[in-house]
Design a protein around this motif. Structure first.
Motif, PDB file in Angstrom:
ATOM      1  N   PRO A  16     -25.343  59.389 -44.470  1.00  0.00           N
ATOM      2  CA  PRO A  16     -25.471  58.477 -45.603  1.00  0.00           C
ATOM      3  C   PRO A  16     -25.144  59.154 -46.943  1.00  0.00           C
ATOM      4  CG  PRO A  16     -27.332  58.195 -44.121  1.00  0.00           C
ATOM      5  CD  PRO A  16     -26.603  59.425 -43.667  1.00  0.00           C
TER       6      PRO A  16
ATOM      7  N   GLU B 110     -20.110  60.786 -45.404  1.00  0.00           N
ATOM      8  CA  GLU B 110     -19.696  60.253 -44.108  1.00  0.00           C
ATOM      9  C   GLU B 110     -18.393  60.861 -43.597  1.00  0.00           C
ATOM     10  OE1 GLU B 110     -17.753  57.345 -47.062  1.00  0.00           O
ATOM     11  OE2 GLU B 110     -19.549  58.608 -46.933  1.00  0.00           O
TER      12      GLU B 110
ATOM     13  N   HIS C 215     -23.432  55.927 -40.308  1.00  0.00           N
ATOM     14  CA  HIS C 215     -23.620  55.692 -41.742  1.00  0.00           C
ATOM     15  C   HIS C 215     -23.403  54.219 -42.103  1.00  0.00           C
ATOM     16  CE1 HIS C 215     -19.178  56.032 -41.785  1.00  0.00           C
ATOM     17  NE2 HIS C 215     -19.231  55.310 -42.885  1.00  0.00           N
TER      18      HIS C 215
END
Length: 514
Positions: free
Chosen positions: A155, A158, A181
């Protein structure tokens, strides 16, 4: 005009709406394969009106197909989980905490490769194309077509997941790839679990989406099809194929959105009583309050977007026992019209109690005349106490709050809950879930870590808000209708660079062709 459909464990509800007006509604028993029930609901709904199918501009469906598949552990695709994090994270491989039955159900295979990032964005280790090639070769040899890719702190950054996905697309053409993500939040194991669940549903999602489209077209409707998401917004069929996990809590979410629409309240508690369970949650600014911690799905810890809802096993189909005395959690479910006493069955249910008490008029009342009044009162008292307790657990203040009761089984909710407040039961309460699906908006969300330099806070917040608005518009919202409905800003003092987690949610009205 639009149609809203919500599939519950006992009933499938459908409504036809013209703007804010409910033109027709129906409730039929949910079928074992679910899709047949949806087709029957559409047929029943349209046959009772003067409206032509050509007048329908959109169909919105909240379905239990995908959560049922996980709970039951069937119709799941063989899945490989690839984690990018070595030499870190080796202590707990993917699926370490999964129930063994679900690992077997997906023929789960775990692979660990080098890669991933630290919280500040630095690489843990370089990715190895040769390493991924060896993994891809083994996956292909096993005939696995669904792959979940997770990377440490994706997060925040990515890059590793996207690079791995590009490599695997070339090595495994036709494979379905789920990237963590795009699905979960901070917390590697929980985000990875959510991604694996999403991946193992990929083949079922394609099958179900085709089936739903056929059910809609079979009713003579030529209009876009949307599915309800966990956060109370809509997604189109293509998005649902990629992210079936986003539908898991659409049932209670639809009911809560419908309760807000029917009652006119934007901040209240909602008690949704169906045939099997009672779901209780809080509305904040017209949308369900989201869970801030991990959520367990069939024994698997996850952290994707889910409403903060508590459920108890009390509904219209809940079984009543006299020795020892108890209400639920076992239920006759969609077999209510076969099993309940008032329908000639042999099982005492909450519906029988409601008929015997005079608060419902369905079936044959003479079949429950033998029930003792003191026993009936004891059951209703237990239901009132259990519902009061669960509302107490979800509310955030000891002050009295408004309570909106919806769902076909909400006739079981008393006029007031002791220590909580007055209960409102709006018009069309029995089909609030389908109404919630029909009036749902589309949304966009940003949830990530930012490094905020001195004097830059407002600019960073504005950037996050604009990105959320743009996501809502790209999802089909009218730009002029988009509003920011939620902003969370959490400074993380233990991280360098003035790190702050910012979450922004924007929603707007869906644009439908006329």
């Amino acid at each position: 005009m639009r149609i809203g459909i919500d599939v519950g464990g006992t009933n499938t509800d459908a409504v036809l709406m013209d703007g804010d007006r409910v033109c027709a509604h129906t409730k039929i028993a949910t079928t074992e394969d679910v899709t047949t029930g949806i087709a029957e609901a559409l047929k029943t709904l349209l046959s009772g009106t003067q409206y032509e199918p050509s007048a329908i501009q959109g169909v919105m469906i909240g379905t239990t197909h995908f959560i049922n598949a996980i709970v039951e552990g069937n119709r799941l695709a063989p899945t490989a989980a690839i984690r990018l994090g070595l030499p870190a994270t080796a202590a707990l491989p993917p699926m370490s905490s999964w129930p063994e039955r679900l690992v077997r159900a997906i023929d789960g295979r775990a692979y660990m490769c080098h890669g991933g990032h630290e919280i500040d964005g630095r690489r843990i280790a370089p990715m190895s194309c040769d390493e991924l090639a060896r993994v891809a070769e083994e996956i292909a040899a096993q005939g696995v077509r669904s792959i979940a890719i997770s990377s440490v702190y994706s997060p925040v950054n990515e890059e590793c997941e996207r690079e791995a996905a590009e490599i695997l697309k070339e090595l495994l053409p036709g494979a379905s790839l789920s990237l963590s993500h795009e699905i979960g939040r901070m917390g590697l194991l929980e985000r990875e679990n959510a991604t694996i669940i999403n991946a193992c549903l990929s083949e079922l999602a394609d099958h179900i989406c085709r089936g739903l489209a056929e059910a809609v077209s079979g009713a003579g409707i030529d209009a876009p099809l949307f599915l309800s998401q966990n956060d109370g917004t809509l997604m189109d069929v293509d998005y649902a194929r990629r992210y079936p996990v986003a539908t898991f809590a659409s049932g209670p979410t639809n009911s809560m959105r419908g309760a807000a629409f029917l009652s006119g309240l934007r901040d209240c508690a909602v008690v949704d009583v169906g045939g099997t369970t009672t779901d209780v949650g809080m509305l904040r600014n017209g949308f369900p309050h989201e869970a801030s911690t991990e959520v367990s799905v069939s024994g698997i810890r996850t952290n994707f977007r889910m409403p903060d809802v508590l459920s108890i096993g009390i509904g219209g189909g809940s079984c009543i026992r006299s020795e020892p005395f108890g209400v639920g959690p076992d239920s006759v479910g969609y077999r209510l019209t076969e099993k309940a006493l008032v329908f000639g069955g042999d099982t005492l249910t909450c519906t029988d109690i409601a008929v015997a008490a005079g608060i419902a008029d369905i079936g044959d009342r003479s079949l429950v005349r033998h029930l003792d009044r003191s026993f009936i009162d004891a059951v209703l008292q237990r239901i009132s106490e259990d519902m009061t307790n669960v509302v107490d657990r979800v509310r955030t203040s000891s002050e009295p709050i408004a309570v909106v009761a919806v769902g076909g089984g909400s006739i079981l909710v008393p006029e007031s809950l002791p220590g909580v407040g007055e209960v409102r039961r709006p018009e069309f309460f029995a089909t609030a879930n389908a109404i919630g699906a029909a009036i749902a908006q589309v949304g966009g969300e940003v949830d990530r870590m930012y490094s905020i330099q001195p004097g830059q806070r407002d600019a960073v917040l504005d950037e996050a808000k604009q990105e959320a608005v743009d996501k809502a518009v790209s999802a089909g919202a009218s730009r002029s209708s988009v509003q920011i409905v939620d902003v969370d800003e959490v400074p993380l003092a233990y991280l360098p660079g003035n790190a702050t987690r910012i979450r922004v949610k924007a929603v707007g009205d869906l644009v439908l062709a006329r």
